[in-house]
Enzyme design. Structure first.
Site, PDB file in Angstrom:
ATOM      1  N   ASP A   2      -4.934  -3.841   9.303  1.00  0.00           N
ATOM      2  CA  ASP A   2      -4.955  -4.962   9.823  1.00  0.00           C
ATOM      3  C   ASP A   2      -5.205  -5.178  11.601  1.00  0.00           C
ATOM      4  O   ASP A   2      -3.868  -4.502  11.610  1.00  0.00           O
ATOM      5  CB  ASP A   2      -4.632  -6.222   9.001  1.00  0.00           C
ATOM      6  CG  ASP A   2      -5.636  -7.743   9.376  1.00  0.00           C
ATOM      7  OD1 ASP A   2      -6.932  -7.617  10.046  1.00  0.00           O
ATOM      8  OD2 ASP A   2      -5.202  -8.862   8.402  1.00  0.00           O
ATOM      9  N   ASN A  50     -15.635  -8.934   4.136  1.00  0.00           N
ATOM     10  CA  ASN A  50     -15.875  -9.071   5.328  1.00  0.00           C
ATOM     11  C   ASN A  50     -17.352  -8.660   5.900  1.00  0.00           C
ATOM     12  O   ASN A  50     -17.693  -8.717   7.237  1.00  0.00           O
ATOM     13  CB  ASN A  50     -15.536  -7.184   5.978  1.00  0.00           C
ATOM     14  CG  ASN A  50     -14.277  -7.125   5.871  1.00  0.00           C
ATOM     15  OD1 ASN A  50     -14.043  -6.447   5.499  1.00  0.00           O
ATOM     16  ND2 ASN A  50     -13.789  -7.886   6.659  1.00  0.00           N
TER      17      ASN A  50
HETATM   18  C1  IPE Z   1      -9.307  -4.792  10.346  1.00  0.00           C
HETATM   19  O1  IPE Z   1      -8.624  -5.390  12.201  1.00  0.00           O
HETATM   20  C2  IPE Z   1      -9.855  -3.964   9.860  1.00  0.00           C
HETATM   21  C3  IPE Z   1     -11.580  -4.869   9.606  1.00  0.00           C
HETATM   22  C4  IPE Z   1     -11.907  -4.906   8.484  1.00  0.00           C
HETATM   23  C5  IPE Z   1     -12.453  -3.164   9.329  1.00  0.00           C
HETATM   24  P1  IPE Z   1      -9.685  -6.778  12.287  1.00  0.00           P
HETATM   25  O2  IPE Z   1     -10.874  -7.243  12.019  1.00  0.00           O
HETATM   26  O3  IPE Z   1      -9.002  -8.352  10.976  1.00  0.00           O
HETATM   27  O4  IPE Z   1      -8.469  -7.229  13.038  1.00  0.00           O
HETATM   28  P2  IPE Z   1      -8.471  -8.916  13.734  1.00  0.00           P
HETATM   29  O5  IPE Z   1      -7.678  -9.286  12.288  1.00  0.00           O
HETATM   30  O6  IPE Z   1      -9.128  -9.640  13.128  1.00  0.00           O
HETATM   31  O7  IPE Z   1      -7.275  -8.783  14.024  1.00  0.00           O
HETATM   32 MG    MG Z   2      -8.138  -9.172  10.072  1.00  0.00          MG
END
Ligand code: IPE
Ligand code: MG
Length: 219
Positions: A2, A50
Site C-alpha cells: 500500500d 480495487n
Molecule cells: C497500492 O497502492 C496498490 C494497489 C491497490 C495496486 P495504493 O494505490 O492503494 O496507494 P494509496 O493508498 O493511494 O497511497
Molecule cells: Mg491504498
C-alpha cells in the site's frame, strides 16, 4: 503493498508513476525473499474492491501486471520460483489471462519458492467459494473439518502466513487472507510501498524473530 498513490502524490507525479515504482519494489522483494529462503511470498496486488477505482487506473494496473510477468518470467524460472495466482482471474481480459497462463505454465516445475499473486482477491469471497465447492462435492457434514475446508481455499497445501507486512501506515487487513491470518504476526510500517526495501524487510523479519508465538497456549 500500500501507498503507491501517496508516494506519487508527494512527488507531484501521477498515481501511475507510484504503481510503476511499486512494481519495481515488488521485483526487488521477490528476489530478497528468495535469497532468504522464504518458501512462500504472497503479494496483494489487486483486491476485488480495487475495481471501484477509475477505469484508467485499473487499466494501467493490468498493463503493468502484464509487463511485470513478462519481465519476471525468466528470473522466476532461473530462481526456481513457482507462480501461483490466488483470486478469481478467469474473467480477466485475454491478454492478462494469457500472460498469467504462460507464467504459470513456465514456472510450474519450480520448487524452491512459491510466489502467490493475489489478483481480484477477496478473503470473504474465497471463504464463500470454498463453502460452495464443499457443498457441491456432496461431502457429508461430519467430514467438513478444518483440514477439508483448507483444501478448498486458493492456498490449499500451503502453510498459513507467519508474517503479514502492511505498508503506508494503514492498520487493517482489508479482506486479505482472513481465514489464513488467524495466527499470523503483523508488521505495520509507515513506509510507502515504493520505498520499502530489502533493508526494511530484514528489519521486519528481525522484529518477527523476537516475538513469542504461543498460538493460544502458554510458554
Ligand atoms: C497500492 O497502492 C496498490 C494497489 C491497490 C495496486 P495504493 O494505490 O492503494 O496507494 P494509496 O493508498 O493511494 O497511497
Ligand atoms: Mg491504498
Amino acid at each position: 503493498m500500500d501507498g503507491n498513490g501517496r508516494w506519487a502524490k508527494e512527488r507531484g507525479l501521477p498515481r501511475s508513476a507510484g504503481h510503476q515504482a511499486g512494481a519495481d519494489t515488488a521485483q526487488d522483494i521477490v528476489t530478497s525473499c528468495r535469497k532468504l529462503n522464504i518458501s512462500v511470498l504472497t503479494l496483494y496486488a489487486f483486491s476485488m474492491e480495487n475495481w471501484t477505482r477509475p477505469k484508467e487506473e485499473v487499466q494501467f494496473l493490468f498493463d503493468l501486471l502484464i509487463r511485470f510477468l513478462r519481465r519476471e518470467q525468466k528470473k522466476l524460472v532461473d530462481n526456481s520460483i513457482r507462480l501461483n495466482v490466488i483470486g478469481d482471474w478467469q474473467k480477466f481480459s485475454f491478454p492478462v489471462r494469457k500472460a498469467i497462463g504462460q507464467t504459470l505454465e513456465r514456472t510450474a516445475h519450480c520448487d524452491q519458492m512459491t510466489l502467490n499473486l493475489a489478483l481480484n482477491y477477496s478473503g470473504r469471497e474465497e471463504i464463500l467459494k470454498a463453502c460452495r465447492s464443499l457443498a457441491a462435492s456432496g461431502v457429508p457434514e461430519e467430514e467438513i473439518t478444518e483440514e477439508a475446508f483448507r483444501g478448498h481455499l486458493y492456498t490449499a497445501g500451503q502453510p498459513d502466513p507467519d508474517l503479514i507486512i502492511r505498508t503506508s501506515g494503514e492498520l487493517r487487513l482489508s479482506n486479505y487472507l482472513i481465514f489464513q491470518a488467524a495466527y499470523s504476526e503483523f508488521y505495520f510500517t509507515k513506509t510507502l510501498w515504493p520505498d520499502f526495501s530489502e533493508q526494511e524487510l530484514h528489519a521486519a523479519l528481525e522484529d518477527y524473530r523476537q516475538r513469542s508465538r504461543r498460538f493460544g497456549g502458554i510458554e
